[in-house]
Design a protein around this motif. Structure first.
Motif, PDB file in Angstrom:
ATOM      1  N   PHE A 158       0.844  -1.199   0.000  1.00 40.87           N
ATOM      2  CA  PHE A 158       0.000   0.000   0.000  1.00 40.87           C
ATOM      3  C   PHE A 158       0.881   1.251   0.000  1.00 40.87           C
ATOM      4  CE2 PHE A 158      -2.049  -3.330   2.527  1.00 40.87           C
ATOM      5  CZ  PHE A 158      -3.247  -3.492   1.841  1.00 40.87           C
ATOM      6  N   THR A 159       0.535   2.214  -0.816  1.00 42.43           N
ATOM      7  CA  THR A 159       1.238   3.489  -0.793  1.00 42.43           C
ATOM      8  C   THR A 159       0.230   4.571  -0.469  1.00 42.43           C
ATOM      9  OG1 THR A 159       2.606   2.645  -2.585  1.00 42.43           O
ATOM     10  CG2 THR A 159       2.802   4.994  -2.089  1.00 42.43           C
ATOM     11  N   ARG A 160       0.457   5.296   0.621  1.00 44.20           N
ATOM     12  CA  ARG A 160      -0.474   6.372   0.964  1.00 44.20           C
ATOM     13  C   ARG A 160      -0.102   7.616   0.176  1.00 44.20           C
ATOM     14  NH1 ARG A 160      -0.134   8.241   6.683  1.00 44.20           N
ATOM     15  NH2 ARG A 160       1.025   9.930   5.748  1.00 44.20           N
ATOM     16  N   LEU A 161      -1.051   8.097  -0.625  1.00 48.08           N
ATOM     17  CA  LEU A 161      -0.788   9.263  -1.462  1.00 48.08           C
ATOM     18  C   LEU A 161      -1.176  10.555  -0.750  1.00 48.08           C
ATOM     19  CD1 LEU A 161      -2.206   7.827  -4.805  1.00 48.08           C
ATOM     20  CD2 LEU A 161       0.167   7.831  -4.022  1.00 48.08           C
ATOM     21  N   GLY A 162      -1.965  10.437   0.320  1.00 46.52           N
ATOM     22  CA  GLY A 162      -2.377  11.614   1.075  1.00 46.52           C
ATOM     23  C   GLY A 162      -3.444  11.218   2.068  1.00 46.52           C
ATOM     24  N   GLY A 163      -3.722  12.114   3.009  1.00 44.75           N
ATOM     25  CA  GLY A 163      -4.747  11.815   4.001  1.00 44.75           C
ATOM     26  C   GLY A 163      -5.085  13.069   4.782  1.00 44.75           C
ATOM     27  N   THR A 164      -5.999  12.936   5.734  1.00 43.64           N
ATOM     28  CA  THR A 164      -6.391  14.118   6.495  1.00 43.64           C
ATOM     29  C   THR A 164      -5.287  14.494   7.482  1.00 43.64           C
ATOM     30  OG1 THR A 164      -8.044  15.113   7.946  1.00 43.64           O
ATOM     31  CG2 THR A 164      -7.642  12.758   8.249  1.00 43.64           C
ATOM     32  N   ILE A 165      -5.128  15.785   7.668  1.00 41.72           N
ATOM     33  CA  ILE A 165      -4.143  16.228   8.653  1.00 41.72           C
ATOM     34  C   ILE A 165      -4.829  16.522   9.988  1.00 41.72           C
ATOM     35  CG2 ILE A 165      -2.531  17.134   6.932  1.00 41.72           C
ATOM     36  CD1 ILE A 165      -3.552  19.975   7.753  1.00 41.72           C
ATOM     37  N   ASP A 166      -6.151  16.391  10.040  1.00 44.11           N
ATOM     38  CA  ASP A 166      -6.845  16.594  11.326  1.00 44.11           C
ATOM     39  C   ASP A 166      -8.035  15.641  11.446  1.00 44.11           C
ATOM     40  OD1 ASP A 166      -8.748  18.162   9.701  1.00 44.11           O
ATOM     41  OD2 ASP A 166      -7.298  19.788   9.873  1.00 44.11           O
ATOM     42  N   ASP A 167      -9.250  16.103  11.215  1.00 44.58           N
ATOM     43  CA  ASP A 167     -10.432  15.246  11.393  1.00 44.58           C
ATOM     44  C   ASP A 167     -10.687  14.377  10.160  1.00 44.58           C
ATOM     45  OD1 ASP A 167     -10.758  16.594  13.722  1.00 44.58           O
ATOM     46  OD2 ASP A 167     -12.440  17.819  13.036  1.00 44.58           O
ATOM     47  N   PRO A 207     -10.891  23.632   2.115  1.00 37.59           N
ATOM     48  CA  PRO A 207      -9.556  23.610   2.738  1.00 37.59           C
ATOM     49  C   PRO A 207      -8.507  22.819   1.948  1.00 37.59           C
ATOM     50  CG  PRO A 207     -11.258  23.068   4.341  1.00 37.59           C
ATOM     51  CD  PRO A 207     -11.908  23.091   2.995  1.00 37.59           C
ATOM     52  N   LEU A 208      -7.314  23.385   1.912  1.00 37.66           N
ATOM     53  CA  LEU A 208      -6.098  22.777   1.328  1.00 37.66           C
ATOM     54  C   LEU A 208      -6.101  22.664  -0.198  1.00 37.66           C
ATOM     55  CD1 LEU A 208      -4.734  19.986   3.735  1.00 37.66           C
ATOM     56  CD2 LEU A 208      -4.444  22.456   3.816  1.00 37.66           C
ATOM     57  N   LEU A 209      -7.142  23.219  -0.867  1.00 33.52           N
ATOM     58  CA  LEU A 209      -7.119  23.143  -2.329  1.00 33.52           C
ATOM     59  C   LEU A 209      -6.028  24.032  -2.904  1.00 33.52           C
ATOM     60  CD1 LEU A 209     -10.701  22.867  -3.826  1.00 33.52           C
ATOM     61  CD2 LEU A 209      -9.077  21.115  -3.135  1.00 33.52           C
ATOM     62  N   ASP A 210      -5.621  25.039  -2.122  1.00 32.36           N
ATOM     63  CA  ASP A 210      -4.574  25.944  -2.587  1.00 32.36           C
ATOM     64  C   ASP A 210      -3.181  25.325  -2.452  1.00 32.36           C
ATOM     65  OD1 ASP A 210      -4.948  25.893   0.127  1.00 32.36           O
ATOM     66  OD2 ASP A 210      -4.298  27.960   0.453  1.00 32.36           O
ATOM     67  N   ARG A 211      -3.101  24.177  -1.786  1.00 33.30           N
ATOM     68  CA  ARG A 211      -1.791  23.519  -1.613  1.00 33.30           C
ATOM     69  C   ARG A 211      -1.689  22.322  -2.529  1.00 33.30           C
ATOM     70  NH1 ARG A 211      -0.310  21.979   4.311  1.00 33.30           N
ATOM     71  NH2 ARG A 211      -1.487  23.612   5.354  1.00 33.30           N
ATOM     72  N   PRO A 212      -0.482  22.057  -3.076  1.00 33.57           N
ATOM     73  CA  PRO A 212      -0.362  20.880  -3.943  1.00 33.57           C
ATOM     74  C   PRO A 212      -0.506  19.592  -3.136  1.00 33.57           C
ATOM     75  CG  PRO A 212       1.803  21.904  -3.583  1.00 33.57           C
ATOM     76  CD  PRO A 212       0.787  22.787  -2.928  1.00 33.57           C
ATOM     77  N   GLY A 213      -0.737  18.496  -3.819  1.00 39.36           N
ATOM     78  CA  GLY A 213      -0.773  17.191  -3.144  1.00 39.36           C
ATOM     79  C   GLY A 213      -2.177  16.749  -2.788  1.00 39.36           C
ATOM     80  N   CYS A 214      -2.254  15.599  -2.102  1.00 38.32           N
ATOM     81  CA  CYS A 214      -3.542  14.947  -1.836  1.00 38.32           C
ATOM     82  C   CYS A 214      -3.934  14.977  -0.361  1.00 38.32           C
ATOM     83  CB  CYS A 214      -3.496  13.497  -2.310  1.00 38.32           C
ATOM     84  SG  CYS A 214      -3.068  13.312  -4.034  1.00 38.32           S
ATOM     85  N   ASP A 215      -3.262  15.775   0.475  1.00 38.89           N
ATOM     86  CA  ASP A 215      -3.671  15.843   1.878  1.00 38.89           C
ATOM     87  C   ASP A 215      -4.966  16.642   2.014  1.00 38.89           C
ATOM     88  OD1 ASP A 215      -1.686  14.272   2.852  1.00 38.89           O
ATOM     89  OD2 ASP A 215      -0.379  15.926   3.464  1.00 38.89           O
ATOM     90  N   LEU A 216      -5.707  16.343   3.068  1.00 39.53           N
ATOM     91  CA  LEU A 216      -7.009  16.986   3.291  1.00 39.53           C
ATOM     92  C   LEU A 216      -7.103  17.512   4.712  1.00 39.53           C
ATOM     93  CD1 LEU A 216      -7.940  13.764   1.927  1.00 39.53           C
ATOM     94  CD2 LEU A 216      -9.442  15.511   1.021  1.00 39.53           C
ATOM     95  N   SER A 217      -8.064  18.416   4.930  1.00 37.28           N
ATOM     96  CA  SER A 217      -8.303  18.953   6.271  1.00 37.28           C
ATOM     97  C   SER A 217      -9.793  19.242   6.403  1.00 37.28           C
ATOM     98  CB  SER A 217      -7.502  20.245   6.449  1.00 37.28           C
ATOM     99  OG  SER A 217      -8.025  20.983   7.529  1.00 37.28           O
TER     100      SER A 217
END
Ligand code: KG4
Ligand code: ZN
Length: 359
Positions: A158-167, A207-217
């Motif tokens: 499994f490779t995690r490409l991104g995830g939530t940084i909080d909830d 949230p976080l659409l202005d930042r590159p990558g697949c992390d969410l908040s």
């Protein structure tokens, strides 16, 4: 190993006590012979979240019962099994321990192989259980406790490409319902109200659409919802049915937009996949499903039936079979792990949320 395998699976990592029997022959669709779940919603209702100590005690009481039911409904006895798979983490430690101890006891008594399973691997392999989806594929896990994009290359790759940084998004839906006086679990209530709402009335952030990558908040969205509610209450002295519906529709649209855009980015990172699958309770949301299906095209979009999308033991039995076929199993030293990232090379995520570790 190409023979037919029948496994008992046990799940007790959060607030659902599950036991299931799954049979699988390589090349064929897996058969869920039984999938018993005992929820704890009522037990925790007064507390606004899962109380780990209460959850652990309830699991300890219910695990034997659901196991007996799962075997009976499947029409098998322990003698017909080829192994026992159990969630060994991540999750609330008391509950995970209850399951691991029962599995060890049953394996010690019967001599059956013991296979510890990562709960997240259970979710991530569900599209293979339901649709025999070929590796590699992209998985979006969206529930009350999890939110991550996983590229799945094998039963344990499994490779995690991104995830939530909080909830997790489910937590945000539940909190929104609470703030608006709607019943729990919040996801279905908010979705229902949103049907008659105007998603454009309140301008919620993405949230976080202005930042590159697949992390969410999602924690900021919760706060934005509370501020919007307070502003309406301050102006009018309360909320009308329409205010509530508009708030729900605006919130749901923001969650769906963020998940859709991040899915687009994750899909762009995986040009070779056979499909895009979702799992977790939030994947029941129709607005979200419709948007994700659109963004997945031309690769197939897979959303398992709800009983296999939310926490269940069939996915644990199946993930146990997949792991066992690679030649792996555990012994009596198997330990319960509160945190257990699927992708040990990805940086640890911040925050653990009220529903336990998101590891
Ligand atoms: O996967 P799940 O049963 O349990 C875990 O949290 O692991 O997911 C439950 C979450 C809850 O937060 C619930 O509000 C959310 O899934 N949910 C939904 C919907 N149905 C359930 N969220 C949005 N829309 C829905 N229709
Ligand atoms: Zn889960």
């Amino acid at each position: 190993m190409t023979k037919t395998l029948t496994f008992l699976g046990l799940e007790s990592s959060c607030d659902d006590t599950g036991a299931a029997v799954v049979r699988h022959t390589p090349g064929d669709a897996a058969q869920v012979l039984s999938n018993v779940i005992a929820g704890q919603t009522d037990l925790h209702a007064a507390f606004g979240g899962v109380v780990p100590e209460l959850a652990a005690r309830a699991h300890a009481v219910k695990l034997d019962l659901v196991t007996e039911q799962a075997l009976a409904q499947a029409g098998v006895t322990l003698k017909d099994l080829d192994g026992i798979a159990v969630t060994a983490g991540p999750g609330l430690i008391g509950g995970v321990l209850s399951g691991v101890m029962l599995a060890k006891g049953l394996c010690a008594a019967t001599g059956l192989p013991l296979v510890g399973v990562n709960h997240l691997a259970g979710h991530a392999l569900t599209p293979r259980l339901t649709d025999n989806l070929a590796f590699p594929y992209l998985m979006l896990l969206v529930s009350g406790g999890h939110c991550q994009f996983l590229r799945v290359d094998g039963p344990q790759a499994f490779t995690r490409l991104g995830g939530t940084i909080d909830d997790a998004p489910g937590e945000a839906f539940d909190k929104t319902a609470k703030l608006l006086g709607l019943p729990q679990p919040g996801g279905p209530s908010v979705e229902h109200e949103a049907q008659t709402g105007d998603p454009a009335r309140f301008a919620f952030p993405r949230p976080l659409l202005d930042r590159p990558g697949c992390d969410l908040s999602f924690s900021g969205l919760k706060t934005a919802l509370m501020r919007a509610r307070d502003a309406v209450v301050a102006e009018k002295g309360g909320l009308t049915r329409q205010d509530r519906a508009d708030l729900c529709a605006g919130f749901q649209a923001a969650v769906a937009d963020v998940l859709t855009e991040k899915s687009r980015r994750a899909l762009a990172l995986c040009p070779d996949i056979s499909g895009f699958a979702v799992a977790g309770g939030v994947a029941a949301n129709k607005t979200l499903r419709a948007q994700l299906e659109q963004v997945a095209a031309p690769v197939p979009f897979l959303a398992p039936p709800l009983a296999l999308c939310t926490d269940n033991a069939a996915m644990i039995a199946y993930a146990g079979i997949e792991r066992f076929r690679t030649g792996q199993s555990d012994d009596m030293t198997l330990s319960a792990r509160p945190r257990w990232p699927l992708d040990s090379t990805a940086p640890a995520m911040i925050g653990s949320g009220k529903r336990g570790a998101k590891a």
